[in-house]
Design an enzyme around this catalytic site. Structure first.
Site, PDB file in Angstrom:
ATOM      1  N   GLY A  46     -69.240  22.799 -79.544  1.00 50.43           N
ATOM      2  CA  GLY A  46     -68.181  23.533 -78.874  1.00 50.43           C
ATOM      3  C   GLY A  46     -66.885  23.403 -79.642  1.00 50.43           C
ATOM      4  O   GLY A  46     -66.655  22.412 -80.335  1.00 50.43           O
ATOM      5  N   GLN A  51     -58.001  23.537 -80.834  1.00 49.00           N
ATOM      6  CA  GLN A  51     -58.406  22.568 -81.852  1.00 49.00           C
ATOM      7  C   GLN A  51     -58.181  23.066 -83.277  1.00 49.00           C
ATOM      8  O   GLN A  51     -58.165  22.279 -84.207  1.00 49.00           O
ATOM      9  CB  GLN A  51     -59.875  22.187 -81.672  1.00 49.00           C
ATOM     10  CG  GLN A  51     -60.154  21.413 -80.400  1.00 49.00           C
ATOM     11  CD  GLN A  51     -61.630  21.162 -80.252  1.00 49.00           C
ATOM     12  OE1 GLN A  51     -62.343  21.956 -79.662  1.00 49.00           O
ATOM     13  NE2 GLN A  51     -62.095  20.054 -80.806  1.00 49.00           N
ATOM     14  N   CYS A  92     -66.232  14.632 -79.800  1.00 42.69           N
ATOM     15  CA  CYS A  92     -65.303  15.737 -79.979  1.00 42.69           C
ATOM     16  C   CYS A  92     -65.010  15.910 -81.462  1.00 42.69           C
ATOM     17  O   CYS A  92     -64.785  14.922 -82.166  1.00 42.69           O
ATOM     18  CB  CYS A  92     -64.011  15.445 -79.207  1.00 42.69           C
ATOM     19  SG  CYS A  92     -62.778  16.754 -79.294  1.00 42.69           S
ATOM     20  N   LEU A  93     -64.994  17.156 -81.926  1.00 45.82           N
ATOM     21  CA  LEU A  93     -64.677  17.410 -83.324  1.00 45.82           C
ATOM     22  C   LEU A  93     -63.256  16.974 -83.679  1.00 45.82           C
ATOM     23  O   LEU A  93     -62.964  16.715 -84.844  1.00 45.82           O
ATOM     24  CB  LEU A  93     -64.870  18.896 -83.654  1.00 45.82           C
ATOM     25  CG  LEU A  93     -66.319  19.392 -83.578  1.00 45.82           C
ATOM     26  CD1 LEU A  93     -66.365  20.904 -83.800  1.00 45.82           C
ATOM     27  CD2 LEU A  93     -67.200  18.664 -84.559  1.00 45.82           C
ATOM     28  N   HIS A 134     -65.497  20.302 -70.888  1.00 41.74           N
ATOM     29  CA  HIS A 134     -64.837  19.627 -72.013  1.00 41.74           C
ATOM     30  C   HIS A 134     -63.946  20.617 -72.774  1.00 41.74           C
ATOM     31  O   HIS A 134     -62.776  20.326 -73.047  1.00 41.74           O
ATOM     32  CB  HIS A 134     -65.904  19.032 -72.934  1.00 41.74           C
ATOM     33  CG  HIS A 134     -65.371  18.423 -74.186  1.00 41.74           C
ATOM     34  ND1 HIS A 134     -65.278  17.061 -74.365  1.00 41.74           N
ATOM     35  CD2 HIS A 134     -64.905  18.982 -75.342  1.00 41.74           C
ATOM     36  CE1 HIS A 134     -64.770  16.810 -75.581  1.00 41.74           C
ATOM     37  NE2 HIS A 134     -64.551  17.968 -76.178  1.00 41.74           N
ATOM     38  N   GLU A 135     -64.503  21.781 -73.103  1.00 41.99           N
ATOM     39  CA  GLU A 135     -63.730  22.771 -73.873  1.00 41.99           C
ATOM     40  C   GLU A 135     -62.605  23.379 -73.037  1.00 41.99           C
ATOM     41  O   GLU A 135     -61.519  23.650 -73.551  1.00 41.99           O
ATOM     42  CB  GLU A 135     -64.643  23.864 -74.429  1.00 41.99           C
ATOM     43  CG  GLU A 135     -65.705  23.363 -75.398  1.00 41.99           C
ATOM     44  CD  GLU A 135     -65.168  22.564 -76.579  1.00 41.99           C
ATOM     45  OE1 GLU A 135     -64.012  22.776 -76.998  1.00 41.99           O
ATOM     46  OE2 GLU A 135     -65.920  21.713 -77.085  1.00 41.99           O
ATOM     47  N   HIS A 138     -59.632  21.274 -73.286  1.00 37.59           N
ATOM     48  CA  HIS A 138     -58.847  21.509 -74.511  1.00 37.59           C
ATOM     49  C   HIS A 138     -57.810  22.608 -74.297  1.00 37.59           C
ATOM     50  O   HIS A 138     -56.678  22.509 -74.774  1.00 37.59           O
ATOM     51  CB  HIS A 138     -59.751  21.896 -75.682  1.00 37.59           C
ATOM     52  CG  HIS A 138     -60.350  20.737 -76.392  1.00 37.59           C
ATOM     53  ND1 HIS A 138     -59.598  19.787 -77.058  1.00 37.59           N
ATOM     54  CD2 HIS A 138     -61.642  20.376 -76.577  1.00 37.59           C
ATOM     55  CE1 HIS A 138     -60.394  18.903 -77.603  1.00 37.59           C
ATOM     56  NE2 HIS A 138     -61.647  19.227 -77.315  1.00 37.59           N
TER      57      HIS A 138
END
Length: 170
Positions: A46, A51, A92-93, A134-135, A138
Site C-alpha cells: 500500500g 508518502q 510501512c514503506l 493504515h493507508e 496516512h
C-alpha cells in the site's frame, strides 16, 4: 511512469493532512500509475500520496500474492462493520524495517473513486481491511507508530534518524 521518492519518518511532511481530489484527470491518473510503480518497486502492499509528498487523497494498494490486483482509492472513506478489532503486525514503506502490532477493525466498508473517477463500494476484511485503515491514516497525517507507546515511538525515531545520517554520510 516514474518511481517517486518515499518520505521516511520522522519527516514532518508525513503529518500533512491530504486534500480531496476535485476531479480525476490525466494528472491524477499519472500520479496513480507512478505510485503503483513506486509501491511495487519498494515491495509494498500500500502507498498513500502523502508518502510521496503529494498531499491529495489518493491511495494505491495490492495485497495479492502475485501483485495482480491493484486497487486505486481516490477520496476514500471507510466505515467499520462491527466493533471487533484485531491486532496485526504492520510495517510501512515510510518506516522501513520496523513492525508493530496495531489493532484495527476486522471488517470495513470502503467508498472511493477508481482511477477513472467512478465511485465504488467494497466490503473488506482481513489484510485488505487492515491496509485500508493504515493507508487512510496516512491521508490524515497519522502513522502506525502513533499507536505505540511514546517510548517505543521515540526509540524508532532515534533509529530512523541514525539511519538517515548513515545514508547521508555514505
Amino acid at each position: 511512469m516514474a518511481k517517486l521518492a518515499i518520505l521516511e519518518f520522522p519527516d514532518e511532511r508525513l503529518r500533512t493532512k491530504a486534500q480531496a481530489v476535485q476531479s480525476v484527470d490525466d494528472e491524477v491518473r499519472q500520479l496513480v500509475d507512478d505510485m503503483l510503480e513506486t509501491m511495487y518497486d519498494a515491495r509494498g502492499i500500500g502507498l498513500a500520496a502523502t508518502q510521496v509528498d503529494v498531499h491529495r487523497r489518493v491511495v494505491v494498494m495490492d495485497v495479492s500474492d502475485d501483485q495482480s490486483q491493484p486497487l486505486v482509492m481516490i477520496n476514500p472513506q471507510y466505515t467499520p462493520l462491527g466493533d471487533t478489532q484485531e491486532p496485526l503486525s504492520e510495517g510501512c514503506l515510510s518506516i522501513p524495517e520496523y513492525y508493530a502490532e496495531v489493532p484495527r477493525y476486522l471488517n470495513v466498508e470502503l467508498n472511493a473513486l477508481d482511477r477513472n473517477g467512478e465511485p465504488y463500494t467494497l466490503e473488506a476484511d482481513g489484510l485488505l481491511a487492515h491496509c485500508i485503515q493504515h493507508e487512510y491514516d496516512h491521508l490524515e497525517g497519522v502513522l502506525f507508530v502513533d499507536y505505540l507507546s511514546p517510548l517505543k515511538r521515540d526509540r524508532i525515531r532515534k533509529k530512523m534518524e541514525k539511519r538517515h545520517k548513515q545514508m547521508q554520510d555514505a
